[in-house]
Design a protein around this motif. Structure first.
Motif, PDB file in Angstrom:
ATOM      1  N   ILE A 193       0.841  -1.199   0.000  1.00  0.00           N
ATOM      2  CA  ILE A 193       0.000   0.000   0.000  1.00  0.00           C
ATOM      3  C   ILE A 193       0.874   1.246   0.000  1.00  0.00           C
ATOM      4  O   ILE A 193       0.618   2.211  -0.735  1.00  0.00           O
ATOM      5  N   PHE A 200       1.137   1.194  -4.070  1.00  0.00           N
ATOM      6  CA  PHE A 200       0.001   2.057  -4.405  1.00  0.00           C
ATOM      7  C   PHE A 200       0.392   3.534  -4.398  1.00  0.00           C
ATOM      8  O   PHE A 200       0.146   4.256  -5.365  1.00  0.00           O
ATOM      9  N   ASN A 231      -7.406  -4.813   0.704  1.00  0.00           N
ATOM     10  CA  ASN A 231      -6.531  -4.304  -0.355  1.00  0.00           C
ATOM     11  C   ASN A 231      -7.292  -4.076  -1.653  1.00  0.00           C
ATOM     12  O   ASN A 231      -7.128  -3.019  -2.300  1.00  0.00           O
ATOM     13  N   ARG A 266      -7.857  -0.407  -3.244  1.00  0.00           N
ATOM     14  CA  ARG A 266      -7.301  -0.111  -4.567  1.00  0.00           C
ATOM     15  C   ARG A 266      -8.352   0.491  -5.491  1.00  0.00           C
ATOM     16  O   ARG A 266      -8.059   1.406  -6.279  1.00  0.00           O
ATOM     17  N   GLY A 302      -7.815   4.892  -2.952  1.00  0.00           N
ATOM     18  CA  GLY A 302      -6.870   4.103  -3.735  1.00  0.00           C
ATOM     19  C   GLY A 302      -6.470   4.808  -5.018  1.00  0.00           C
ATOM     20  O   GLY A 302      -5.295   4.807  -5.409  1.00  0.00           O
ATOM     21  N   GLY A 353       2.703  -2.841  -6.653  1.00  0.00           N
ATOM     22  CA  GLY A 353       1.320  -2.462  -6.880  1.00  0.00           C
ATOM     23  C   GLY A 353       0.401  -3.610  -7.238  1.00  0.00           C
ATOM     24  O   GLY A 353      -0.818  -3.438  -7.272  1.00  0.00           O
ATOM     25  N   GLU A 389       1.233  -5.516 -12.098  1.00  0.00           N
ATOM     26  CA  GLU A 389       0.021  -4.719 -12.287  1.00  0.00           C
ATOM     27  C   GLU A 389      -0.009  -4.249 -13.739  1.00  0.00           C
ATOM     28  O   GLU A 389       1.013  -3.894 -14.316  1.00  0.00           O
TER      29      GLU A 389
END
Length: 383
Positions: free
Chosen positions: A56, A60, A218, A222, A227, A299, A362
């Motif tokens: 995170i 993220f 999560n 996201r 997110g 990510g 990702e």
């Protein structure tokens, strides 16, 4: 497209999580209750929770954190303080007991039910995450790394020298390298007390529930507004601010949320191992967790899960049990276990050279690393 196909497409992550967790739930039934494989899976599950928390912050929000071990330490010491006889003289040596198990309720010290300890750990570590995040708000890149690394070292030094730090009524902050032990076993309402000397399966299923909860959080985070704000900051902080993203609040939420998961995992590992030792919280552990994210894909939620499980098993099974004797067979006089972090560093180097996007990247980051721009990405997706 049929209704079933649309449902599968729209809920792929949910279906995948249910399938993976369902298969994982029955694995220990085919092994001995005290199997080393079950033990390794329990440790891997705790590392998955930690890695998803760091993802995170780093994956993220794009905020490099090299002091993540500090949150693990605070979570572990939370269970050490509130589920042991560390504060043995409290309440006239009668102890304080809140929903504790039958055995723990007769012991001196502070003894809370493990579910309450998880809540306390989230509060303590979440606040610590925001405090550690505050000095980094105006920093970027390497400077964030240096500041977070410093906080990790500060917590480690407090853990090592905590036996010389006296609190009220002569209590020590920590027991240093002597460890706080023994720690109460997990005792949940309506269930028998967990006992790692008899059966590891309850610990396995408990950590699996933790992983399921953290995965759900999560995925929801996201795809939520916060997110998207984290991802916007990661991509271009100036542009995110110009679009109205509150940078201070958004960054602090990333630090607090990621730290909370490390606190939960630290409290679980403290109870499972029945001790909290300062030597567990060295700087190298932060790099170990960061390596999980790099290996799986920054990510990428499923990538981080894969990276955490792989590195955990390399650390707890393959290096000590499978390949440890290889140097001796080659005529070298050392064990492979002393090269743990060198091996992890070599794996990171391989990943960065051969597959910089990670094993399960990702989609957005994979496109970036392949040199595809936003406009090209739209054209690629078009029929």
């Amino acid at each position: 497209m049929t209704a079933v196909a649309r449902f599968v497409k729209g809920h792929g992550n949910l279906i995948g999580a249910v399938v993976v967790l369902s298969v994982a739930a029955v694995v220990p039934l085919f092994m001995d209750p005290l199997s080393n494989v079950t033990d390794n899976f329990i440790t891997a599950g705790a590392f998955v929770v930690m890695a998803l928390g760091l993802n995170i912050v780093v994956g993220f929000a794009g905020l490099l954190d090299l002091g993540y071990v500090a949150f693990y330490a605070l979570g572990a010491y939370t269970v050490g303080w509130f589920a042991s006889d560390h504060f043995s003289s409290v309440n006239g040596e009668k102890g304080i007991h809140i929903a504790a198990g039958d055995f723990a309720s007769k012991l001196p010290g502070i003894h809370l039910n493990f579910l309450l300890i998880l809540v306390v750990a989230v509060v303590i570590v979440g606040i610590a995450g925001m405090l550690i995040g505050l000095p980094t708000l105006r920093l970027r890149g390497d400077y964030i790394a240096i500041v977070t690394l410093a906080f990790g070292e500060i917590i480690y030094r407090f853990a090592v020298n905590g036996d010389e730090i006296t609190l009220a009524e002569g209590y020590k902050l920590t027991n240093g390298r002597q460890a706080i032990a023994p720690i109460d076993s997990i005792d949940l309402p309506g269930m028998a007390t967990f006992d790692s000397a008899i059966n590891l399966r309850p610990y396995y299923w408990f950590v699996l529930v933790m992983v399921a909860f953290v995965l759900l959080v999560n995925f929801r985070l996201r795809d939520s507004r916060i997110g998207r704000a984290w991802i916007a900051i990661r991509e271009d902080e100036v542009a995110a601010a110009s679009m109205g993203v509150p940078l201070v609040r958004t960054k602090l939420l990333a630090y607090a949320t990621g730290a909370a998961f490390a606190g939960i995992s630290g409290a679980f590992l403290g109870s499972y191992q029945s001790s909290v030792n300062a030597d567990q919280f060295k700087f190298g552990f932060s790099i170990f967790v960061l390596a999980m994210i790099i290996l799986g894909g920054l990510g990428s939620i499923w990538g981080v899960v894969l990276g955490a499980v792989l590195l955990s098993f390399i650390n707890t099974y393959f290096i000590p049990d499978v390949f440890n004797g290889v140097p001796h067979k080659l005529g070298l006089d050392f064990d492979l276990t002393i090269l743990n972090f060198g091996i992890f560093g070599f794996l990171i180097l391989l990943v960065m050279v051969l597959r910089p996007q990670g094993l399960l990247p990702e989609r957005r980051r994979a496109l970036e690393l392949e040199g595809i721009g936003a406009g090209d990405a739209i054209e690629v997706r078009a029929p």
